[in-house]
Design a protein around this motif. Structure first.
Motif, mmCIF file in Angstrom:
data_model
loop_
_atom_site.group_PDB
_atom_site.id
_atom_site.type_symbol
_atom_site.label_atom_id
_atom_site.label_comp_id
_atom_site.label_asym_id
_atom_site.label_seq_id
_atom_site.Cartn_x
_atom_site.Cartn_y
_atom_site.Cartn_z
ATOM 1 N N ALA A 222 3.764 -5.215 28.124
ATOM 2 C CA ALA A 222 4.702 -4.817 29.181
ATOM 3 C C ALA A 222 6.013 -5.574 28.991
ATOM 4 O O ALA A 222 6.171 -6.361 28.065
ATOM 5 C CB ALA A 222 4.096 -5.116 30.556
ATOM 6 N N SER A 223 6.968 -5.307 29.863
ATOM 7 C CA SER A 223 8.232 -6.041 29.846
ATOM 8 C C SER A 223 8.333 -6.849 31.127
ATOM 9 O O SER A 223 7.759 -6.494 32.160
ATOM 10 C CB SER A 223 9.416 -5.075 29.726
ATOM 11 O OG SER A 223 9.417 -4.154 30.800
ATOM 12 N N TRP A 224 9.073 -7.961 31.037
ATOM 13 C CA TRP A 224 9.232 -8.827 32.215
ATOM 14 C C TRP A 224 10.209 -8.185 33.203
ATOM 15 O O TRP A 224 11.198 -7.615 32.788
ATOM 16 C CB TRP A 224 9.756 -10.192 31.783
ATOM 17 C CG TRP A 224 10.037 -11.106 32.946
ATOM 18 C CD1 TRP A 224 11.251 -11.375 33.505
ATOM 19 C CD2 TRP A 224 9.079 -11.826 33.700
ATOM 20 N NE1 TRP A 224 11.105 -12.223 34.565
ATOM 21 C CE2 TRP A 224 9.778 -12.517 34.715
ATOM 22 C CE3 TRP A 224 7.692 -11.946 33.639
ATOM 23 C CZ2 TRP A 224 9.145 -13.319 35.641
ATOM 24 C CZ3 TRP A 224 7.061 -12.756 34.568
ATOM 25 C CH2 TRP A 224 7.782 -13.425 35.558
ATOM 26 N N HIS B 156 17.663 -6.448 41.076
ATOM 27 C CA HIS B 156 16.478 -5.677 40.706
ATOM 28 C C HIS B 156 15.377 -6.589 40.144
ATOM 29 O O HIS B 156 14.190 -6.418 40.459
ATOM 30 C CB HIS B 156 16.872 -4.618 39.668
ATOM 31 C CG HIS B 156 15.748 -3.718 39.255
ATOM 32 N ND1 HIS B 156 15.087 -2.882 40.139
ATOM 33 C CD2 HIS B 156 15.156 -3.530 38.040
ATOM 34 C CE1 HIS B 156 14.142 -2.208 39.494
ATOM 35 N NE2 HIS B 156 14.156 -2.594 38.219
ATOM 36 N N THR B 157 15.772 -7.584 39.326
ATOM 37 C CA THR B 157 14.790 -8.519 38.759
ATOM 38 C C THR B 157 14.091 -9.292 39.868
ATOM 39 O O THR B 157 12.856 -9.452 39.848
ATOM 40 C CB THR B 157 15.489 -9.500 37.799
ATOM 41 O OG1 THR B 157 16.048 -8.769 36.707
ATOM 42 C CG2 THR B 157 14.509 -10.533 37.258
ATOM 43 N N LEU C 75 12.323 -18.620 39.386
ATOM 44 C CA LEU C 75 11.937 -17.228 39.136
ATOM 45 C C LEU C 75 10.500 -17.110 38.639
ATOM 46 O O LEU C 75 9.928 -16.014 38.656
ATOM 47 C CB LEU C 75 12.871 -16.607 38.097
ATOM 48 C CG LEU C 75 14.334 -16.383 38.518
ATOM 49 C CD1 LEU C 75 15.189 -16.046 37.304
ATOM 50 C CD2 LEU C 75 14.427 -15.290 39.574
ATOM 51 N N TYR C 76 9.923 -18.223 38.196
ATOM 52 C CA TYR C 76 8.647 -18.161 37.471
ATOM 53 C C TYR C 76 7.546 -19.003 38.120
ATOM 54 O O TYR C 76 6.586 -19.388 37.451
ATOM 55 C CB TYR C 76 8.863 -18.632 36.029
ATOM 56 C CG TYR C 76 9.987 -17.902 35.335
ATOM 57 C CD1 TYR C 76 9.861 -16.570 34.969
ATOM 58 C CD2 TYR C 76 11.192 -18.549 35.071
ATOM 59 C CE1 TYR C 76 10.905 -15.893 34.344
ATOM 60 C CE2 TYR C 76 12.236 -17.885 34.443
ATOM 61 C CZ TYR C 76 12.089 -16.558 34.086
ATOM 62 O OH TYR C 76 13.131 -15.893 33.476
ATOM 63 N N ILE C 77 7.645 -19.272 39.411
ATOM 64 C CA ILE C 77 6.603 -20.062 40.073
ATOM 65 C C ILE C 77 5.252 -19.346 39.983
ATOM 66 O O ILE C 77 4.200 -19.983 39.818
ATOM 67 C CB ILE C 77 6.996 -20.372 41.531
ATOM 68 C CG1 ILE C 77 8.145 -21.395 41.537
ATOM 69 C CG2 ILE C 77 5.799 -20.893 42.324
ATOM 70 C CD1 ILE C 77 8.650 -21.772 42.907
ATOM 71 N N GLY C 78 5.269 -18.014 40.049
ATOM 72 C CA GLY C 78 4.023 -17.264 39.879
ATOM 73 C C GLY C 78 3.421 -17.464 38.506
ATOM 74 O O GLY C 78 2.199 -17.618 38.363
ATOM 75 N N VAL C 79 4.259 -17.483 37.475
ATOM 76 C CA VAL C 79 3.796 -17.733 36.114
ATOM 77 C C VAL C 79 3.216 -19.140 36.017
ATOM 78 O O VAL C 79 2.159 -19.358 35.402
ATOM 79 C CB VAL C 79 4.952 -17.556 35.106
ATOM 80 C CG1 VAL C 79 4.523 -17.969 33.699
ATOM 81 C CG2 VAL C 79 5.439 -16.115 35.100
ATOM 82 N N ILE C 80 3.895 -20.102 36.629
ATOM 83 C CA ILE C 80 3.408 -21.486 36.624
ATOM 84 C C ILE C 80 2.018 -21.558 37.233
ATOM 85 O O ILE C 80 1.117 -22.225 36.708
ATOM 86 C CB ILE C 80 4.396 -22.403 37.388
ATOM 87 C CG1 ILE C 80 5.730 -22.505 36.651
ATOM 88 C CG2 ILE C 80 3.792 -23.793 37.587
ATOM 89 C CD1 ILE C 80 6.829 -23.182 37.443
ATOM 90 N N GLU C 81 1.822 -20.842 38.355
ATOM 91 C CA GLU C 81 0.519 -20.885 39.014
ATOM 92 C C GLU C 81 -0.579 -20.301 38.131
ATOM 93 O O GLU C 81 -1.712 -20.801 38.109
ATOM 94 C CB GLU C 81 0.563 -20.140 40.351
ATOM 95 C CG GLU C 81 -0.763 -20.192 41.082
ATOM 96 C CD GLU C 81 -0.686 -19.642 42.493
ATOM 97 O OE1 GLU C 81 -1.746 -19.288 43.043
ATOM 98 O OE2 GLU C 81 0.436 -19.568 43.052
ATOM 99 N N LEU C 82 -0.262 -19.237 37.381
ATOM 100 C CA LEU C 82 -1.268 -18.638 36.501
ATOM 101 C C LEU C 82 -1.628 -19.564 35.344
ATOM 102 O O LEU C 82 -2.794 -19.646 34.945
ATOM 103 C CB LEU C 82 -0.770 -17.306 35.949
ATOM 104 C CG LEU C 82 -0.414 -16.202 36.952
ATOM 105 C CD1 LEU C 82 -0.122 -14.903 36.212
ATOM 106 C CD2 LEU C 82 -1.525 -15.995 37.972
ATOM 107 N N LEU C 83 -0.631 -20.254 34.802
ATOM 108 C CA LEU C 83 -0.867 -21.116 33.642
ATOM 109 C C LEU C 83 -1.375 -22.499 34.033
ATOM 110 O O LEU C 83 -2.178 -23.101 33.318
ATOM 111 C CB LEU C 83 0.425 -21.260 32.830
ATOM 112 C CG LEU C 83 1.014 -19.982 32.224
ATOM 113 C CD1 LEU C 83 2.275 -20.308 31.435
ATOM 114 C CD2 LEU C 83 -0.004 -19.294 31.333
#
Length: 689
Positions: free
Chosen positions: A498-500, A425-426, A543-551
């Motif tokens: 929100a929640s992750w 689900h995650t 799992l966090y490549i999207g987060v990396i791109e934002l930061l």
């Protein structure tokens, strides 16, 4: 007579100046008296103490020994000699000097106090408490003695008595900031962080240079997960008191955990200089040296530890393993054999010894030794360790079915539970929340991040191997498995209400800028100096490549891949289930589920992320190391241009010894045991996506 009176007045003037910290006036007065009376033991002693206070150790020693030669029974002379030996890190000699003072004057409170401090430094807290108790007995009005006794009692968990001692110190000296700070440390040990913080604040109100208060704030911020504040507090403590062992070790450990290994090692070495008999410090230093790939230095450090404590099992374990890595398996076996054969070896040391026997071509001896040991009753964790080791030896002996039998037993002991549905689900939520549409609409932090590289992939796919090779370059700072992006993802969610996992377009520009700055601060960027590249090698960052791109929109990604069947076996053959994020490691079908989710998420990032990504193949690193490594160096910008050449020059590094052809296609020997695993995969096991 008049001259004698004048000299006495000058000497008294020097003593008063020394007490007030006016060392220039004190020295002038003492030297004037000494010029008239060159064999005045009291003045020689006073000058020696002054030299010691100003760090002039060689001159202090000359004068102190001269004073003792003139008057071996001088009050406090042996105590001062003890202080000098402590400053020289000669702790046995210091202890002897203090005891000599006490032999002549058993009620000399200062020597009891200094002996207690010495015992605290070398870790003998019970003896420290005994000497501090004597100091309190002979100097009942000394707030310093009462506070010191409390500190020793606190370390041996006599908290109520420690609190009484701290309160007595404050009764004797209400302005004593250190006693307030120690009450804060006591509250922190008792699980009352808010109360501890109040005591630390009170201590700093009384004394803004209270080292103990800053040490306490360091501990408090570590407990609360605020590493940047903890670092600042420890640094302030060390600036005030460069001999604060706890602060040095605390700062070293934070830096180590954040991947700043070089800086961490500096502080561990400073701590070790203070306590050169501390074997635990040497072991921590050796692990750091090993992590940065300096096997020779790590081996030397373990050897120093074993000189101090020949039977220390942690040192023996590290030394034996390292010697084997350096090709000295026989030396390693010889060093470990007496401990193992005497029956004193713990489970870990026995396991390593058995593996060394396998390396020496005596694997069946190791198998027999472990089978014999497993017949005895033991805790589950120890049995699991031995079954894993036995499986490895049987695998090397080509007894594949029996090896897998022992791996299955090992993985079944105290097995952790992996929630497949939650993980699935995650992954789906991440793919949905960071869809191409949401990423396109999302804000981006504006911080410069072109020197930041994220190294990721499945465990056992070569992430650590590639990390160590890259980190050998002088131009690289390796943050290791720092987990800071994962923390940023959860903070991003909570700050956005929100929640992750969240949607990529939910965080505001302000939140992203704040998290980007926080990452850089906590990742020790200020320690990077002139490094061209900073590596974050947290494998779960897939799992966090999207987060990396934002930061960090200018960052790059290196993705390590390997055949899924070999990943599965390599995972199953190691005791990994207790490691963070690896609860799936003890079941082949759970491993298949994790790999499926991993590949779905990585395929999504390849389609949607704008971050440059370079794929490193574990198999190609073995079969064609120079080409694969060279391509990686060019992607990272570590290949130098050379005049007159069209091709960049790649820094030469030998192929790591553990990249062996025997690691390729190991699954061939376990086909029967992998059938259900392969069926559970959503794609062919040799496909990247």
């Amino acid at each position: 007579m008049a001259d004698t009176v004048n000299l006495q007045q000058e000497y008294t003037r020097g003593q008063e100046a020394q007490r007030e910290g006016d060392f220039v006036t004190a020295r002038e007065s003492f030297e004037l008296v000494l010029s008239k009376e060159p064999e005045n033991a009291e003045v020689l002693h006073a000058l020696a103490v002054l030299d010691l206070q100003q760090g002039m150790l060689e001159q202090a020693e000359q004068r102190l020994l001269a004073a003792l030669e003139l008057n071996r029974y001088g009050v406090g002379y042996q105590n001062s000699l003890g202080d000098l030996r402590v400053a020289q890190h000669q702790y046995r000699e210091a202890e002897s000097a203090y005891f000599e003072e006490l032999r002549m004057r058993p009620d000399f409170a200062l020597s009891h106090l200094q002996l207690g401090r010495l015992m605290m430094r070398i870790g003998n807290h019970k003896r420290a408490a005994k000497h501090f108790q004597s100091a309190v007995q002979f100097a009942p009005r000394s707030a310093v003695a009462a506070n010191s006794l409390g500190a020793a009692l606190m370390t041996v968990d006599k908290n109520a008595k420690a609190a009484d001692s701290f309160k007595r110190a404050l009764h004797l000296d209400p302005q004593m900031g250190e006693a307030q700070a120690n009450l804060g440390l006591l509250k922190l040990r008792q699980g009352a962080p808010q109360s501890a913080s109040e005591y630390f604040s009170r201590a700093l109100e009384l004394d803004d240079e209270c080292a103990a208060a800053y040490r306490g704030l360091g501990l408090l911020n570590v407990a609360q997960g605020n590493c940047s504040r903890a670092i600042a507090a420890y640094e302030k403590c060390i600036a005030i008191d460069a001999t604060d062992l706890e602060a040095l070790q605390g700062l070293a450990r934070i830096l180590r955990d954040q991947g700043a290994r070089e800086q961490s090692l500096v502080y561990f070495e400073r701590a070790y200089e203070l306590v050169p008999t501390n074997v635990d410090l040497l072991n921590e230093m050796a692990v750091l040296q090993l992590e940065r790939g300096d096997l020779v230095a790590a081996t030397t450090t373990y050897e120093r530890a074993l000189q101090l404590r020949p039977s220390d099992q942690r040192s023996l374990l590290g030394y034996g393993w390292l010697k084997a890595q350096l090709g000295d398996t026989k030396v390693a076996l010889s060093r470990l054999s007496s401990t193992v054969q005497s029956g004193r070896a713990d489970t870990d040391l026995s396991a390593v010894y058995a593996l060394l026997l396998g390396r020496a071509g005596r694997g069946r001896e190791g198998i027999a030794m472990l089978e014999h040991r497993l017949r005895k009753k033991m805790p589950g964790a120890e049995a699991r360790r031995l079954h894993f080791t036995l499986g490895k030896l049987l695998d090397a002996d080509n007894a594949y079915d029996l090896a897998f039998h022992h791996f299955r037993i090992a993985n079944g002991i105290d097995r952790t539970v992996f929630d497949r549905e939650k993980y699935r689900h995650t992954c789906e939520q991440i793919i949905e929340g960071f869809s191409g549409m949401h990423l396109e609409r999302a804000a981006r932090a504006k911080s410069r991040s072109d020197r930041l590289v994220f190294l990721l992939g499945m465990p056992r796919a070569g992430v650590r191997t590639i990390e160590h090779q890259i980190a050998k370059q002088e131009r690289v700072l390796d943050l290791g498995d720092c987990k800071l992006i994962e923390l940023s993802a959860y903070r991003m969610s909570s700050d956005s209400g929100a929640s992750w996992p969240i949607r990529a377009d939910q965080p505001t520009q302000e939140i992203l800028e704040q998290l980007s700055r926080s990452y850089m601060a906590q990742a020790s960027f200020r320690y990077a100096g002139n490094k061209d590249l900073v590596i974050d090698a947290t494998w779960r960052n897939f799992l966090y490549i999207g987060v990396i791109e934002l930061l960090f929109p200018e960052a790059r990604v290196v993705y390590c891949t390997r055949d899924a069947r070999d990943i599965a076996l390599s995972t199953y053959f190691y005791d990994l289930q207790s490691e963070p994020g690896l609860s799936y490691a003890s079941d082949m079908n759970d491993i298949a589920e994790f790999i499926n989710g991993h590949k779905r998420v990585m395929a999504h990032w390849c389609e949607t992320s704008n971050l440059p990504m370079h794929i490193v193949s574990y198999e190609r690193m073995i079969l064609d190391y120079d080409e694969e490594y060279g391509a990686l160096m060019q992607f990272l910008g570590l290949a130098d241009e050379q005049a007159g050449s069209t091709a960049p020059v790649v820094p030469k590094l030998p192929k790591p010894s553990f990249l062996k052809s025997t690691s390729l296609r190991k699954y061939r020997h376990y086909k029967a045991h992998l059938e259900s695993f392969v069926e559970a995969l959503n794609m062919p096991p040799d496909k990247v996506f």
